[in-house]
Design a protein around this motif. Structure first.
Motif, PDB file in Angstrom:
ATOM      1  N   GLN A 109       0.869  -1.187   0.000  1.00  0.00           N
ATOM      2  CA  GLN A 109       0.000   0.000   0.000  1.00  0.00           C
ATOM      3  C   GLN A 109       0.896   1.224   0.000  1.00  0.00           C
ATOM      4  O   GLN A 109       1.864   1.284   0.775  1.00  0.00           O
ATOM      5  CB  GLN A 109      -0.841   0.069   1.282  1.00  0.00           C
ATOM      6  N   HIS A 112      -1.042   7.057   2.417  1.00  0.00           N
ATOM      7  CA  HIS A 112      -2.342   7.722   2.322  1.00  0.00           C
ATOM      8  C   HIS A 112      -2.888   7.909   3.731  1.00  0.00           C
ATOM      9  O   HIS A 112      -2.332   7.355   4.685  1.00  0.00           O
ATOM     10  CB  HIS A 112      -3.323   6.865   1.500  1.00  0.00           C
ATOM     11  N   ASP A 114      -6.863   8.012   5.989  1.00  0.00           N
ATOM     12  CA  ASP A 114      -8.264   7.602   5.873  1.00  0.00           C
ATOM     13  C   ASP A 114      -9.139   8.554   6.675  1.00  0.00           C
ATOM     14  O   ASP A 114     -10.066   8.124   7.362  1.00  0.00           O
ATOM     15  CB  ASP A 114      -8.434   6.157   6.363  1.00  0.00           C
ATOM     16  N   HIS A 180      -0.309   6.508   6.390  1.00  0.00           N
ATOM     17  CA  HIS A 180       0.170   5.147   6.641  1.00  0.00           C
ATOM     18  C   HIS A 180       0.339   4.412   5.320  1.00  0.00           C
ATOM     19  O   HIS A 180      -0.146   4.861   4.270  1.00  0.00           O
ATOM     20  CB  HIS A 180      -0.766   4.409   7.596  1.00  0.00           C
TER      21      HIS A 180
HETATM   22 FE   LIG Z   1      -5.631   2.973   4.953  1.00  0.00          FE
END
Ligand SMILES: [Fe+2]
Length: 313
Positions: A109, A112, A114, A180
């Motif tokens: 990942q 980004h 959230d 994260h």
């Molecule tokens: Fe996330």
């Protein structure tokens, strides 16, 4: 659970090993392994269930609804355990149904946040401790400014972010607003060697009143006191963002015995801003002065108060 880099109630990241009873964790892991066993017997309805979730520069992994791989009752037991923990420790009573995600070689990942998805992210690992892959750590950026806090000090990697291994039966919870990522996985392509996690988000589900007093009668004066406080400090309060959760104990005579801060993740754009402690103390004092009707016994109120400063740019 132990907190990383923060006092209890203020910590941006919490890590807990052995989160579920070991029998439950192991039975979930057995379901995962059984799913991938006997590949020649796989059928479309039982095994064509993985969504290859690819978003350029951001997501590269496989995800599914966990009940397609793990017995639904076990997933429900996990959610119940997580919900109980979340309410008691964070005052967050809402838990989203998880995704089950699988990271094999090449999966990762990108960075980004959230901020629009919840207050906290949860990541519960069913990854083997002894695996033939590397990577898959959850990376969470530190709260301090990575540029200004290291102006004269060389730093790299863990000096800039927390790096949490996906240990079996480990729960990681972190503030959804923190950037994260997930370290790229490399190594054996056998899926059972990959990173398996159940993940989702936690958020507030409103105040919870338990004990002798009726909920509505208890909340009325509390809401009025909060309104008054916000009206007096409307210009200041509008600059804060994040959850404050208070824990009020009301004695049978109707006096507030204790008004404690369970969680404080309220942030200001300026890290040096000093007004928050004053506003919080005023809020706690105001609630502590409230008088309630006499009752047969004690009443406890868990009170999430949300600050939602609008982003400016
Ligand atoms: Fe996330």
């Amino acid at each position: 659970m132990s907190s990383i880099a923060g006092a209890p109630g203020r910590a941006p990241v919490l890590v807990g090993d052995g989160f579920l009873p070991v029998e439950l964790a192991e039975s979930m892991r057995r379901d995962v392994e059984a799913h991938f066993a006997a590949p020649s017997a796989h059928r479309p309805d039982t095994h064509q269930v993985w969504n290859y979730w690819f978003v350029p520069e951001l997501y590269t992994y496989l995800r599914t609804s966990p009940e397609k791989v793990i017995h639904r009752d076990r997933v429900k037991s996990f959610i119940e355990a997580l919900g109980g923990w979340s309410l008691a420790v964070l005052g967050m009573g809402r838990v989203t149904w998880p995704y089950l995600s699988l990271y094999v070689g090449g999966c990762r990942q990108g960075w980004h946040n959230d901020s629009g998805n919840g207050r906290f992210a949860y990541v519960y690992s069913l990854t083997k401790n002894d695996r033939r892959t590397v990577g898959g750590e959850t990376l969470v950026l530190r709260e301090d400014d990575p540029f200004r806090s290291n102006l004269a000090r060389p730093t790299a990697g863990r000096g800039l972010y927390e790096m949490i291994e996906p240990r079996f039966n480990r729960l990681v919870v972190f503030d959804d607003r923190l950037p994260h990522a997930v370290e790229r996985v490399d190594g054996a392509m056998d899926p059972v060697e990959g990173r398996f996690v159940l993940h989702g988000h936690l958020s507030e589900a409103g105040p919870v009143v338990s004990g002798a007093l009726p909920a509505n009668a208890t909340l009325e004066p509390i809401v009025a006191a909060l309104r008054a406080c916000f009206t007096e400090a409307s210009a200041t309060a509008a600059l804060y963002n994040g959850p404050l959760v208070l824990h009020l104990s009301i004695d049978p005579a109707g006096s507030v015995k204790n008004c404690a801060v369970l969680l404080d993740r309220v942030m200001h754009r300026d890290p040096g801003e000093a007004g928050w402690d004053i506003l919080r103390a005023r809020l706690v004092a105001r609630l502590g002065e409230l008088k309630f009707p006499h009752a047969e016994g004690e009443t406890v109120v868990l009170l999430p108060v949300m600050f939602n400063a609008l982003p400016t740019s």
